[in-house]
Design a protein around this motif. Structure first.
Motif, PDB file in Angstrom:
ATOM      1  N   LEU A 247     -15.203-149.960  21.761  1.00  0.00           N
ATOM      2  CA  LEU A 247     -15.110-151.161  22.785  1.00  0.00           C
ATOM      3  C   LEU A 247     -13.466-151.701  22.789  1.00  0.00           C
ATOM      4  O   LEU A 247     -13.227-151.837  23.786  1.00  0.00           O
ATOM      5  CB  LEU A 247     -16.072-152.170  22.451  1.00  0.00           C
ATOM      6  N   GLU A 248     -12.936-151.712  21.604  1.00  0.00           N
ATOM      7  CA  GLU A 248     -11.606-152.183  21.466  1.00  0.00           C
ATOM      8  C   GLU A 248     -10.566-151.299  22.299  1.00  0.00           C
ATOM      9  O   GLU A 248      -9.671-151.721  22.888  1.00  0.00           O
ATOM     10  CB  GLU A 248     -11.121-152.602  20.054  1.00  0.00           C
ATOM     11  N   SER A 249     -10.662-150.008  22.094  1.00  0.00           N
ATOM     12  CA  SER A 249      -9.913-148.968  22.739  1.00  0.00           C
ATOM     13  C   SER A 249      -9.993-149.136  24.109  1.00  0.00           C
ATOM     14  O   SER A 249      -9.095-148.639  24.847  1.00  0.00           O
ATOM     15  CB  SER A 249     -10.175-147.636  22.029  1.00  0.00           C
ATOM     16  N   ARG A 250     -11.279-149.164  24.617  1.00  0.00           N
ATOM     17  CA  ARG A 250     -11.557-149.142  25.837  1.00  0.00           C
ATOM     18  C   ARG A 250     -10.581-150.412  26.473  1.00  0.00           C
ATOM     19  O   ARG A 250     -10.218-150.300  27.677  1.00  0.00           O
ATOM     20  CB  ARG A 250     -13.134-149.194  26.267  1.00  0.00           C
TER      21      ARG A 250
ATOM     22  N   GLN B  26      -7.127-149.969  26.851  1.00  0.00           N
ATOM     23  CA  GLN B  26      -6.828-148.910  27.974  1.00  0.00           C
ATOM     24  C   GLN B  26      -6.778-149.576  29.249  1.00  0.00           C
ATOM     25  O   GLN B  26      -6.179-149.595  30.126  1.00  0.00           O
ATOM     26  CB  GLN B  26      -7.668-147.583  28.088  1.00  0.00           C
ATOM     27  N   ARG B  27      -7.842-150.760  29.492  1.00  0.00           N
ATOM     28  CA  ARG B  27      -8.016-151.244  30.616  1.00  0.00           C
ATOM     29  C   ARG B  27      -6.848-152.374  30.939  1.00  0.00           C
ATOM     30  O   ARG B  27      -6.323-152.383  32.000  1.00  0.00           O
ATOM     31  CB  ARG B  27      -9.397-152.046  30.597  1.00  0.00           C
ATOM     32  N   ASP B  28      -6.589-152.834  29.799  1.00  0.00           N
ATOM     33  CA  ASP B  28      -5.406-153.762  29.926  1.00  0.00           C
ATOM     34  C   ASP B  28      -4.043-153.164  30.094  1.00  0.00           C
ATOM     35  O   ASP B  28      -3.260-153.618  30.964  1.00  0.00           O
ATOM     36  CB  ASP B  28      -5.075-154.628  28.424  1.00  0.00           C
TER      37      ASP B  28
ATOM     38  N   VAL C 241      -1.650-153.794  33.530  1.00  0.00           N
ATOM     39  CA  VAL C 241      -0.133-153.880  33.308  1.00  0.00           C
ATOM     40  C   VAL C 241       0.529-153.245  34.354  1.00  0.00           C
ATOM     41  O   VAL C 241       1.561-153.481  34.878  1.00  0.00           O
ATOM     42  CB  VAL C 241       0.236-154.078  31.842  1.00  0.00           C
ATOM     43  N   VAL C 242       0.104-151.831  34.253  1.00  0.00           N
ATOM     44  CA  VAL C 242       0.799-150.908  35.095  1.00  0.00           C
ATOM     45  C   VAL C 242       0.736-151.468  36.671  1.00  0.00           C
ATOM     46  O   VAL C 242       1.456-150.930  37.457  1.00  0.00           O
ATOM     47  CB  VAL C 242       0.389-149.351  34.908  1.00  0.00           C
ATOM     48  N   GLY C 243      -0.402-151.755  36.849  1.00  0.00           N
ATOM     49  CA  GLY C 243      -0.658-152.245  38.461  1.00  0.00           C
ATOM     50  C   GLY C 243      -1.654-151.426  39.227  1.00  0.00           C
ATOM     51  O   GLY C 243      -1.813-151.436  40.255  1.00  0.00           O
TER      52      GLY C 243
END
Length: 86
Positions: A26-29, A32-34, A38-40
């Motif tokens: 869950l932390e890795s997901r 990745q979502r964050d 950030v990339v947009g």
């Protein structure tokens, strides 16, 4: 009413390992979502329009979803009584 004895709960090593693996996944997901945010690049919820964004508050989104229009109607005679003809 009959009362039963409390149930004994045991925490096993396998349970601990399973919990840790699910927690790491869950932390890795989340990371990745964050990173994607950030990339947009829009996420799937942003693409479907459920995230809100567009400058609307949460309250406005709820009102729009349920069809509530908080703007009062003008108090003119036709709006109060309809089109009555005498």
């Amino acid at each position: 009413m009959l009362r039963r004895k409390p149930t004994r709960l045991e925490l096993k090593l396998d349970d601990m390992e399973e919990f840790e693996s699910v927690k790491k996944e869950l932390e890795s997901r989340k990371k990745q979502r964050d990173e994607v945010d950030v990339v947009g690049v829009p996420t799937s919820s942003e693409m479907s329009g459920t995230s809100g964004g567009e400058g609307k508050t949460r309250e406005q989104m709820i009102h729009e979803r349920i069809g509530y229009k908080p703007h009062p109607k003008p108090n003119t005679l036709p709006s109060l009584f309809g089109n009555l003809q005498f």
